[in-house]
Structure formats: C-alpha cells, structure tokens
Enzyme design. Structure first.
Site, PDB file in Angstrom:
ATOM      1  N   TYR A   1     -10.693  -4.817  12.818  1.00  0.00           N
ATOM      2  CA  TYR A   1      -9.965  -4.411  11.616  1.00  0.00           C
ATOM      3  C   TYR A   1      -9.970  -5.542  10.598  1.00  0.00           C
ATOM      4  O   TYR A   1      -9.816  -6.716  10.952  1.00  0.00           O
ATOM      5  CB  TYR A   1      -8.512  -4.041  11.963  1.00  0.00           C
ATOM      6  CG  TYR A   1      -7.701  -3.705  10.717  1.00  0.00           C
ATOM      7  CD1 TYR A   1      -7.725  -2.419  10.180  1.00  0.00           C
ATOM      8  CD2 TYR A   1      -6.961  -4.684  10.056  1.00  0.00           C
ATOM      9  CE1 TYR A   1      -7.025  -2.118   9.023  1.00  0.00           C
ATOM     10  CE2 TYR A   1      -6.260  -4.391   8.902  1.00  0.00           C
ATOM     11  CZ  TYR A   1      -6.291  -3.105   8.387  1.00  0.00           C
ATOM     12  OH  TYR A   1      -5.602  -2.804   7.240  1.00  0.00           O
TER      13      TYR A   1
ATOM     14  N   GLN B   1      -7.652  -1.314   3.784  1.00  0.00           N
ATOM     15  CA  GLN B   1      -6.519  -0.689   3.098  1.00  0.00           C
ATOM     16  C   GLN B   1      -6.992   0.134   1.894  1.00  0.00           C
ATOM     17  O   GLN B   1      -6.331   1.066   1.475  1.00  0.00           O
ATOM     18  CB  GLN B   1      -5.539  -1.786   2.643  1.00  0.00           C
ATOM     19  CG  GLN B   1      -4.291  -1.270   1.973  1.00  0.00           C
ATOM     20  CD  GLN B   1      -3.159  -2.274   2.082  1.00  0.00           C
ATOM     21  OE1 GLN B   1      -2.709  -2.586   3.178  1.00  0.00           O
ATOM     22  NE2 GLN B   1      -2.695  -2.787   0.972  1.00  0.00           N
TER      23      GLN B   1
ATOM     24  N   SER C   1       0.832  -1.217   0.000  1.00  0.00           N
ATOM     25  CA  SER C   1       0.000   0.000   0.000  1.00  0.00           C
ATOM     26  C   SER C   1       0.857   1.253   0.000  1.00  0.00           C
ATOM     27  O   SER C   1       0.344   2.363   0.054  1.00  0.00           O
ATOM     28  CB  SER C   1      -0.947   0.005   1.201  1.00  0.00           C
ATOM     29  OG  SER C   1      -0.212   0.007   2.410  1.00  0.00           O
TER      30      SER C   1
ATOM     31  N   ASN D   1     -14.779  27.260 -25.537  1.00  0.00           N
ATOM     32  CA  ASN D   1     -15.554  26.313 -24.735  1.00  0.00           C
ATOM     33  C   ASN D   1     -15.436  26.614 -23.237  1.00  0.00           C
ATOM     34  O   ASN D   1     -14.326  26.849 -22.750  1.00  0.00           O
ATOM     35  CB  ASN D   1     -15.070  24.884 -24.992  1.00  0.00           C
ATOM     36  CG  ASN D   1     -15.192  24.502 -26.453  1.00  0.00           C
ATOM     37  OD1 ASN D   1     -16.148  24.891 -27.126  1.00  0.00           O
ATOM     38  ND2 ASN D   1     -14.212  23.765 -26.958  1.00  0.00           N
TER      39      ASN D   1
ATOM     40  N   LYS E   1      -8.076   4.526   1.862  1.00  0.00           N
ATOM     41  CA  LYS E   1      -7.297   5.761   1.799  1.00  0.00           C
ATOM     42  C   LYS E   1      -7.395   6.489   0.468  1.00  0.00           C
ATOM     43  O   LYS E   1      -7.585   7.703   0.404  1.00  0.00           O
ATOM     44  CB  LYS E   1      -5.831   5.467   2.101  1.00  0.00           C
ATOM     45  CG  LYS E   1      -5.585   5.218   3.546  1.00  0.00           C
ATOM     46  CD  LYS E   1      -4.230   4.605   3.755  1.00  0.00           C
ATOM     47  CE  LYS E   1      -4.284   3.497   4.751  1.00  0.00           C
ATOM     48  NZ  LYS E   1      -5.197   2.391   4.486  1.00  0.00           N
TER      49      LYS E   1
ATOM     50  N   ASN F   1      -3.072  -1.311  13.220  1.00  0.00           N
ATOM     51  CA  ASN F   1      -4.504  -1.020  13.098  1.00  0.00           C
ATOM     52  C   ASN F   1      -4.881   0.307  13.756  1.00  0.00           C
ATOM     53  O   ASN F   1      -5.590   1.119  13.161  1.00  0.00           O
ATOM     54  CB  ASN F   1      -5.326  -2.157  13.714  1.00  0.00           C
ATOM     55  CG  ASN F   1      -5.068  -3.483  13.014  1.00  0.00           C
ATOM     56  OD1 ASN F   1      -4.399  -3.511  11.984  1.00  0.00           O
ATOM     57  ND2 ASN F   1      -5.583  -4.569  13.569  1.00  0.00           N
TER      58      ASN F   1
ATOM     59  N   GLU G   1     -17.548  22.275 -17.423  1.00  0.00           N
ATOM     60  CA  GLU G   1     -17.670  20.855 -17.774  1.00  0.00           C
ATOM     61  C   GLU G   1     -16.774  19.991 -16.894  1.00  0.00           C
ATOM     62  O   GLU G   1     -17.153  18.902 -16.459  1.00  0.00           O
ATOM     63  CB  GLU G   1     -17.290  20.656 -19.238  1.00  0.00           C
ATOM     64  CG  GLU G   1     -18.171  21.460 -20.191  1.00  0.00           C
ATOM     65  CD  GLU G   1     -17.501  21.640 -21.542  1.00  0.00           C
ATOM     66  OE1 GLU G   1     -17.245  20.637 -22.217  1.00  0.00           O
ATOM     67  OE2 GLU G   1     -17.209  22.799 -21.908  1.00  0.00           O
TER      68      GLU G   1
ATOM     69  N   SER H   1     -10.755  25.045 -29.725  1.00  0.00           N
ATOM     70  CA  SER H   1     -10.783  23.737 -30.374  1.00  0.00           C
ATOM     71  C   SER H   1      -9.587  23.634 -31.307  1.00  0.00           C
ATOM     72  O   SER H   1      -9.192  24.622 -31.927  1.00  0.00           O
ATOM     73  CB  SER H   1     -12.086  23.595 -31.160  1.00  0.00           C
ATOM     74  OG  SER H   1     -11.935  22.636 -32.188  1.00  0.00           O
TER      75      SER H   1
ATOM     76  N   THR I   1     -37.749  27.106 -14.488  1.00  0.00           N
ATOM     77  CA  THR I   1     -38.082  25.795 -13.932  1.00  0.00           C
ATOM     78  C   THR I   1     -38.288  24.896 -15.142  1.00  0.00           C
ATOM     79  O   THR I   1     -38.768  25.373 -16.184  1.00  0.00           O
ATOM     80  CB  THR I   1     -39.382  25.812 -13.077  1.00  0.00           C
ATOM     81  OG1 THR I   1     -40.483  26.124 -13.933  1.00  0.00           O
ATOM     82  CG2 THR I   1     -39.318  26.826 -11.950  1.00  0.00           C
ATOM     83  N   HIS I   2     -37.897  23.643 -15.027  1.00  0.00           N
ATOM     84  CA  HIS I   2     -37.946  22.705 -16.168  1.00  0.00           C
ATOM     85  C   HIS I   2     -37.130  23.239 -17.350  1.00  0.00           C
ATOM     86  O   HIS I   2     -37.431  22.930 -18.499  1.00  0.00           O
ATOM     87  CB  HIS I   2     -39.388  22.445 -16.621  1.00  0.00           C
ATOM     88  CG  HIS I   2     -40.328  22.134 -15.496  1.00  0.00           C
ATOM     89  ND1 HIS I   2     -40.626  20.842 -15.108  1.00  0.00           N
ATOM     90  CD2 HIS I   2     -41.020  22.950 -14.651  1.00  0.00           C
ATOM     91  CE1 HIS I   2     -41.469  20.874 -14.079  1.00  0.00           C
ATOM     92  NE2 HIS I   2     -41.709  22.145 -13.787  1.00  0.00           N
TER      93      HIS I   2
ATOM     94  N   LYS J   1     -14.263  28.254 -31.858  1.00  0.00           N
ATOM     95  CA  LYS J   1     -14.758  27.740 -30.573  1.00  0.00           C
ATOM     96  C   LYS J   1     -14.132  28.414 -29.366  1.00  0.00           C
ATOM     97  O   LYS J   1     -12.941  28.747 -29.350  1.00  0.00           O
ATOM     98  CB  LYS J   1     -14.505  26.234 -30.478  1.00  0.00           C
ATOM     99  CG  LYS J   1     -15.390  25.375 -31.342  1.00  0.00           C
ATOM    100  CD  LYS J   1     -16.878  25.550 -31.066  1.00  0.00           C
ATOM    101  CE  LYS J   1     -17.329  24.908 -29.786  1.00  0.00           C
ATOM    102  NZ  LYS J   1     -17.297  23.445 -29.845  1.00  0.00           N
TER     103      LYS J   1
HETATM  104  N1  ARG Z   1      -1.611  -0.881   5.107  1.00  0.00           N
HETATM  105  C1  ARG Z   1      -2.575  -1.194   6.093  1.00  0.00           C
HETATM  106  C2  ARG Z   1      -3.871  -0.398   5.885  1.00  0.00           C
HETATM  107  O1  ARG Z   1      -3.842   0.476   5.106  1.00  0.00           O
HETATM  108  C3  ARG Z   1      -2.030  -0.880   7.421  1.00  0.00           C
HETATM  109  C4  ARG Z   1      -2.658  -1.692   8.496  1.00  0.00           C
HETATM  110  C5  ARG Z   1      -2.227  -3.069   8.354  1.00  0.00           C
HETATM  111  N2  ARG Z   1      -2.706  -3.860   9.432  1.00  0.00           N
HETATM  112  C6  ARG Z   1      -2.608  -5.184   9.403  1.00  0.00           C
HETATM  113  N3  ARG Z   1      -3.068  -5.807  10.409  1.00  0.00           N
HETATM  114  N4  ARG Z   1      -2.071  -5.798   8.405  1.00  0.00           N
HETATM  115  O2  ARG Z   1      -4.899  -0.654   6.472  1.00  0.00           O
END
Ligand code: ARG
Length: 477
Positions: free
Chosen positions: A331, A336, A38, A299, A339, A124, A304, A291, A169-170, A297
């Site tokens: 957990y 993972q 990760s 734009n 993020k 965790n 958009e 364009s 409206t509409h 053009k």
């Molecule tokens: N890379 C993991 C995550 O984003 C970190 C936590 C990993 N925990 C584990 N028990 N393997 O969640």
C-alpha cells in the site's frame, strides 16, 4: 498562534484524534492537514465501512479474539452509528477519513471497547474492501442501466426497420441502409461494454479483508466467513497484493471509458442527424435547449453533453494508470487518489445512460428528409454488382461504373437518367433491366447475408440482440 488559528475555520484538525498518535510528539503541520484529508471524498463509503466493520467484529468474535458479548456490543454500536449517519454526516468533523470518523462515533456509542475493533485490521485492507463493496453494488446498478439503454436502442431499431437512410463512410454517402441497421450498430458496442463491466465486477469480487497492513492477520480469522458475510466471490490469496491491487478499478474505468466513447459516437451522430444540413432526426424537446440570444435555435445538447463526458471518462482511466505506475510493492498513500476517479466515472455514467434512453424514446426520424438526402450515387456499388451478376469481373465493373458516375457528374444528370445506349457504350454487358437497380428497397434487400441490411437479416439481428440483452452476455448467445 495555536494550530486552530493557523488552520482555516472549516479545516478539521485530525491529528488531535488521529488513529496513529502514539509515536508522534509534534502535531501535524497545518500545511499537511488538508493534504492528508480524504473525508470529503470517502465519506460516501460510510455504509460499506460499517458493513465491513460489522463483519470484522463478528469475525473477531468467532476467532476468539473478542468475547461473544464484546462482538455483539460492537455490532450493536456500529448499528447505532449507522442510524446516526442515516440522519446525515456530522458537520465539520475533525476526522481525516471515513474510517477514523466511524471509529470515533463508535467510541461515543460503546466507549473504550471501540478500540478493539481495529485488532488485526489495517485501513489498508479496510479501504480496499470498502471500495470493492461500493463497486459491487454500483456495477450491478450500471448493468441494469445498460440493459435498459440497450432495450431503448432495440425499441428504436424496431421502429426504424422500414426507413432507408444513407449509410456513411468518411462522412460521405456510401450505401443505403435501413435506419434500424444504423441504430443496431450502436447497440452491439453497448452489449460488449456490458460484458466488460461484468468482467470488472468479477475482478472486484475478491476480498482483501483479513490481509492487514501488508503481511496478513496474526489472529485465526475465518476469511471464508468474511467472504460469505460480505458477498464476495473469493478471497485474495496474497496479502501484499490484496492491499495494493487496483486492477478492478482500471478495468472498471476502462469499461467506462470505452462505453463513454461509444456513447459519444452515438451523441455525435445525433448532433449531425439533428442539424439542418442532415435533418434526418428530431431530438425530443425535453433533451434540447434553445439559445439565450438566437430565438430560432434548437440545440441537440444531449448529444453534445454525452460526447463531452467521454474525455472525462478517458481522463479518469489515464489518471488511475498513471497513479499506479511505478508504485513500490504494497500500500502507498498515493492510492488515496483512486476513489474520486471511480466515483466520478460511475456517477457520470449513471447520469448519461438515462438521458440516452430518454432521447432515443422520443427521437423521431424525418422520412421526407431521408428521401431527399438519398443520392442515386449510393447505388453505384449496386450497379457494379449488376455487371458482376452478368459475369463481369468486379474490378472491370468497378471501373465501368466509375466512368458512368463521372459521365453523369459531367453532364449533370442522375444515374437513372442516362439512356441505355450510353450505358452500353460504357460497358457492353448493360441491358434494359439495369434500371431496376434504382430502387432503395431492392438495394437494401440485396444484402441478405447475416449482418446485412435486408429485412430478414435486420430482423434476425434484432432477435439476436434481444437474446443477448436477456442473457447479459455480449459475446455469446
Ligand atoms: N484514506 C486512505 C486511502 O484512501 C485510507 C487508508 C489509509 N492508510 C494508511 N496507511 N494511511 O487510501
């Protein structure tokens, strides 16, 4: 074939330095290595990871788990790692995630002592803390960006009070409105979005650190100390909940998605208004493109692009909710995936908001086009209200004006061109002064109740919006 040969050259081999090696005999399968990684996503959490680790080292020192000297050396080592990372991340590191990478670099700084840092802590509670720390600062940034964008809309509204444009409206012309009223109709949703993101920040400001893998910390760690050190509002009260709670992310992604939807609707209006068919508004050159083929053009790409981002924000929210659904307690590694969704929504919002501001700052109304677009039919409601003021029940008056409009449409004449006797034939309550209805200004001025289009109501609205922008509370003020 050695494991390194099996892996692609750039693919790290984390099992060699994994944080969990003791129990394993075999090495990680090459097919698992890239799936497990990760670092490409979580590397950007390095500052937060070091900050959390510094607080943890101090906490372990205060709990007597480390000697004062050990805690000091760990903190100094983490500062050295920070200085190294400030210069850039190592090239092709062998680590699976940012937590492993920092622990390895710490080992290079302080030797075997680095192995004491993870006492009582799990990745965790560590990763949950890192993400919250990251979000707290970014939500502050987003809040400031939203305030600036709100101010830009307010400034645009302030220079749009005198202009009357068709209200739709509409997507059909409905009633005339002050252009400022249209602009403010896009400001209130942003104020509510700001509120929602503030609530997400509150949800994020709960500290998981000190909850371990799932069951809490076996050492007498002072979690209130950690909370103060890291700037959280409160500590998580249940360790099992703490390591799996991603509610704040869902709230952030929901706030971001709704903000994206609101900005998308503003973008859509800008695109429509900038078209030749409307021609109401000129989007500044700096936010338009041409364009490669059609020389004429111009734009309104900014509208958009902003509109296009809304799908992405909504997708991120859906991805997270789908990710969370059905996870067993505690957990799970699925998390993972959380993020990149949060990073993406925040990053993209931070791209979109300054562009919205710049566009509004340079956008220009075309009063000539507004005048050309305004059709007298927009005043049909005012005509109905004229009869109401003369004692006619609204339903009857609505019916009569319907007949007036149909007559004019049939005969191809403007409402104001129909002679009084024809009006009288359609309803006896019409009188000479009915023609005073055909004034755009008097139409918008007639709607003076709060929330309406009259100058006094719009100026009041501007003041109320300004106060809410200042207090940052979209629902009160
Ligand atoms: N890379 C993991 C995550 O984003 C970190 C936590 C990993 N925990 C584990 N028990 N393997 O969640």
């Amino acid at each position: 074939m050695s494991r390194n040969e099996q892996n692609e050259a750039a693919t790290p081999d984390p099992s060699a330095k994994a944080l969990w090696g003791g129990r394993f005999e075999g090495a990680m399968d090459p097919a698992m290595v890239p799936l497990n990684l990760s670092l490409d996503v979580d590397a950007r959490l390095w500052r937060e990871d070091i900050r959390g680790s510094r607080a943890w080292a101090r906490g372990l020192g205060r709990a007597g788990v480390l000697t004062g000297d050990e805690a000091d050396r760990l903190v100094a080592g983490l500062e050295a790692v920070e200085a190294r990372l400030e210069e850039g991340l190592p090239v092709d590191p062998p680590d699976e995630d940012i937590h492993s990478l920092i622990e390895r670099l710490l080992g290079e700084e302080v030797g075997a002592l680095a192995g004491k840092l993870h006492t009582g802590r799990s990745r965790n509670d560590q990763v949950a803390t890192d993400m919250r720390l990251w979000a707290l600062s970014r939500l502050d940034l987003l809040d400031a960006e939203l305030a600036l964008t709100g101010e830009a809309l307010l400034a645009f509204a302030e220079r749009s009070v005198d202009l009357v444009i068709p209200g739709y409206t509409h997507l059909q012309q409905g009633q005339p409105v002050r252009a400022a009223h249209w602009a403010l109709s896009h400001l209130w949703p942003l104020l509510r979005d700001r509120d929602r993101l503030r609530l997400a920040r509150r949800a994020a400001a709960v500290l998981p650190l000190g909850c371990g893998a799932l069951a809490g910390c076996p050492f007498p760690i002072d979690r209130e100390f950690l909370r103060r050190e890291l700037g959280f509002d409160e500590i998580a009260r249940n360790s099992m909940d703490a390591v799996s709670d991603r509610d704040w992310m869902a709230e952030l992604l929901h706030g971001g998605a709704l903000l994206g939807v609101h900005l998308s609707r503003l973008g859509e209006d800008l695109v429509l208004f900038a078209s030749r068919e409307f021609g109401l508004l000129r989007v500044p050159d700096g936010f338009s493109t041409g364009s490669s083929l059609m020389p004429q053009k111009r734009n309104p790409d900014v509208g958009e692009l902003i509109r296009g981002k809304a799908g992405r924000f909504t997708g991120n929210l859906m991805s997270l909710l789908t990710l969370l659904k059905g996870l067993p307690t505690g957990y799970n590694r699925d998390l993972q995936e959380d993020k990149r969704l949060v990073f993406d929504t925040v990053d993209q919002l931070l791209l979109v908001l300054p562009a919205v501001r710049g566009t509004l700052a340079g956008a220009e109304w075309r009063p000539d086009r507004a005048a050309a677009l305004l059709s007298e039919e927009l005043l049909a409601t005012d005509l109905a209200d004229y009869l109401v003021r003369r004692g006619v029940p609204f339903r009857e008056s609505h019916e009569a004006i319907g007949r007036v409009v149909a007559t004019c449409e049939r005969e191809g004449c403007a409402l104001s061109a129909l002679p009084l006797d024809r009006y009288r034939a359609l309803h006896p309550a019409f009188d000479e002064d009915l023609y005073s209805v055909f004034e755009w200004e008097s139409s918008v001025e007639s709607r003076a109740a709060p929330g309406g289009t009259a100058r006094v109501a719009v100026l009041d609205q501007i003041e109320a919006a300004r106060r809410r922008l200042a207090t940052g509370d979209g629902r009160r003020g």
